[in-house]
Design an enzyme around this catalytic site. Sequence first.
Site, mmCIF file in Angstrom:
data_model
loop_
_atom_site.group_PDB
_atom_site.id
_atom_site.type_symbol
_atom_site.label_atom_id
_atom_site.label_comp_id
_atom_site.label_asym_id
_atom_site.label_seq_id
_atom_site.Cartn_x
_atom_site.Cartn_y
_atom_site.Cartn_z
ATOM 1 N N CYS A 40 -2.011 -4.007 -14.164
ATOM 2 C CA CYS A 40 -3.118 -4.957 -13.989
ATOM 3 C C CYS A 40 -3.566 -5.575 -15.311
ATOM 4 O O CYS A 40 -4.197 -6.626 -15.323
ATOM 5 C CB CYS A 40 -4.284 -4.273 -13.296
ATOM 6 S SG CYS A 40 -4.711 -2.700 -14.048
ATOM 7 N N GLU A 96 -2.819 -12.791 -8.636
ATOM 8 C CA GLU A 96 -2.111 -11.677 -9.263
ATOM 9 C C GLU A 96 -0.780 -11.446 -8.555
ATOM 10 O O GLU A 96 -0.749 -11.193 -7.353
ATOM 11 C CB GLU A 96 -2.960 -10.410 -9.211
ATOM 12 C CG GLU A 96 -2.301 -9.235 -9.932
ATOM 13 C CD GLU A 96 -3.176 -7.999 -9.961
ATOM 14 O OE1 GLU A 96 -3.198 -7.314 -10.988
ATOM 15 O OE2 GLU A 96 -3.843 -7.699 -8.943
ATOM 16 N N GLY A 156 -10.578 -3.221 -2.755
ATOM 17 C CA GLY A 156 -11.831 -2.880 -3.428
ATOM 18 C C GLY A 156 -13.040 -3.508 -2.758
ATOM 19 O O GLY A 156 -14.099 -2.887 -2.632
ATOM 20 N N LYS A 178 -6.991 10.936 -2.997
ATOM 21 C CA LYS A 178 -6.140 10.259 -2.032
ATOM 22 C C LYS A 178 -5.167 9.379 -2.822
ATOM 23 O O LYS A 178 -5.518 8.295 -3.268
ATOM 24 C CB LYS A 178 -6.996 9.432 -1.062
ATOM 25 C CG LYS A 178 -6.211 8.924 0.150
ATOM 26 C CD LYS A 178 -5.514 7.634 -0.169
ATOM 27 C CE LYS A 178 -4.535 7.243 0.922
ATOM 28 N NZ LYS A 178 -3.719 6.064 0.484
ATOM 29 N N GLU A 223 -11.593 -0.269 -10.483
ATOM 30 C CA GLU A 223 -10.729 -0.995 -11.422
ATOM 31 C C GLU A 223 -9.745 -1.750 -10.556
ATOM 32 O O GLU A 223 -8.873 -1.168 -9.913
ATOM 33 C CB GLU A 223 -10.052 -0.005 -12.371
ATOM 34 C CG GLU A 223 -9.476 -0.677 -13.586
ATOM 35 C CD GLU A 223 -7.998 -0.938 -13.429
ATOM 36 O OE1 GLU A 223 -7.651 -2.111 -13.157
ATOM 37 O OE2 GLU A 223 -7.208 -0.006 -13.572
ATOM 38 N N GLY A 234 -6.917 -0.298 -7.673
ATOM 39 C CA GLY A 234 -6.022 -0.997 -6.764
ATOM 40 C C GLY A 234 -6.388 -2.463 -6.662
ATOM 41 O O GLY A 234 -7.001 -3.032 -7.565
ATOM 42 N N SER A 235 -6.035 -3.065 -5.549
ATOM 43 C CA SER A 235 -6.205 -4.505 -5.397
ATOM 44 C C SER A 235 -7.668 -4.873 -5.165
ATOM 45 O O SER A 235 -8.463 -4.075 -4.656
ATOM 46 C CB SER A 235 -5.368 -5.013 -4.220
ATOM 47 O OG SER A 235 -5.941 -4.585 -2.994
ATOM 48 N N THR A 236 -8.006 -6.098 -5.524
ATOM 49 C CA THR A 236 -9.361 -6.588 -5.326
ATOM 50 C C THR A 236 -9.714 -6.629 -3.840
ATOM 51 O O THR A 236 -10.838 -6.292 -3.452
ATOM 52 C CB THR A 236 -9.516 -7.975 -5.962
ATOM 53 O OG1 THR A 236 -9.347 -7.835 -7.388
ATOM 54 C CG2 THR A 236 -10.878 -8.585 -5.686
#
Length: 490
Positions: free
Chosen positions: A295, A395, A244, A186, A261, A239-241
Amino acid sequence: MTHEPRTERLYIGGEWVEPDGGHYEVVNPATEEVVGLAPEASRAQVYEAAEAARAAFATWSRTKPEERAALLDRAAGLMARDAGANTLLARAETGATTGTARGMQVAVGVSRFRRYARGALEPVEQALPPQINEAGPMGRAGVFGAVAVRRPVGVVACITSYNNPWANPAGKIAPALAMGNTVVVKPAPQDPLSVYALTRALAEAGVPAGVVNVVTGSAPAVGEAAVDSPAVDMVSFTGSTAVGQAIGEVCGRQVKRQLMELGGKGAALVLDDADLDSAVTGIGTTFSFYSGQICTAPTRVLAQRGIHDRLVAGLAAYAGRLPVGDPAAPGTVVGPVISAAHRDRVESYVELGRKEGARVVVGGERPVVGDGRGFYVAPTLLADCAPGMRVVREEIFGPVVVVVPFDDEEEGVALANDSDYGLIDYVWSEDVARAFRIAGRLRAGGVGVNTVGRNMEAPFGGFKKSGVGRDVGSYALHAYSELQAVVWPG
């Protein structure tokens, strides 16, 4: 030379399938023109893709490693054959400069497929020392041998990031296939067209039906379906925390394996004895490499007071020399960010930094390129920052560097570790023994000593909210496998 727009279809069970939800436009961040039309999958189609992967797993997981290696190598060759067209496509949909699209996106994607063609042949068994058991309730006395064997996990949902639509998917798909898994890919909604080009190479290379499936959509529902499908055994996400964390909740309830990650806010400790030219060049990659949408970037500079002012001046001069412009133009170093929404987000952080009391040393204005279209952000340096500022803690994911002063080594280490993130940190010091000692105290998955360079066999992943698990090199093969113990009496 421009890329001709094309209308893509989903790839499910070895067939190119019309999407249930129509298509959406993929936009060139430099020109705001339509690059192509990406399919909008329904939840049912995502589930269908996962079921196709589940059906294909039984056969694919039992293929000889040599067969898997040959397929990955053929696919790499086809991606390299079409490198020119693939580079134009990557540049058009990501806004990366030509050099970055060619060398860091397409070429790295190819090299990862070649690396895991070799990886498919790595031994999966590890012999363990024999154990002597006394007679008892478990049976007669004897010497028991054991071997730990890495087995494929099953169906892996690979949810990829927008900042590198070649290297990031390749870093998931290739090791997963090498280990005998099947995948549902995806891609990020902003730039999925490169992943379809990669998929066509796999199809031409002869990947069996259902082993690789690709579903896309502009809305979160497609990714959510890829995560919650009962046919998916593992989720690999970059991707973003925040996203995640949401994925982790679903995986926790369903006891799915995860490789995550997530975000980063890399600390760059620059000590009084550092080579400042090296530090400026390394930290400057935040401005110059893919407009800071990385990142691992050293975005949070911790400068010891003895060199603070010279470092700030050096970074300001470096940022001021970088040509901002059309990524297709020779000489451009800083292209656009991925979207208008992201440009606005980055600009809002710069404004927030001003309000928090940071000094905008360079940048902070929206650059006008050509006819004024495109999502450009000027390389921006914020000095006089304090540890509690949001621009220091959060971030930004753009060409923005913040500088925080510190007095001694203890304070520098404490500031570096005062973060929710822990992906890659950096230390600049001419005393390498000191730098290694400091590296050992940093709570980060990686530490660069006097460099932002990477060793592509070293484990990659984060501490804290920067992720779960490790990949790259042989560590990726481990990530996409389960350990099985086989025990026998000697």
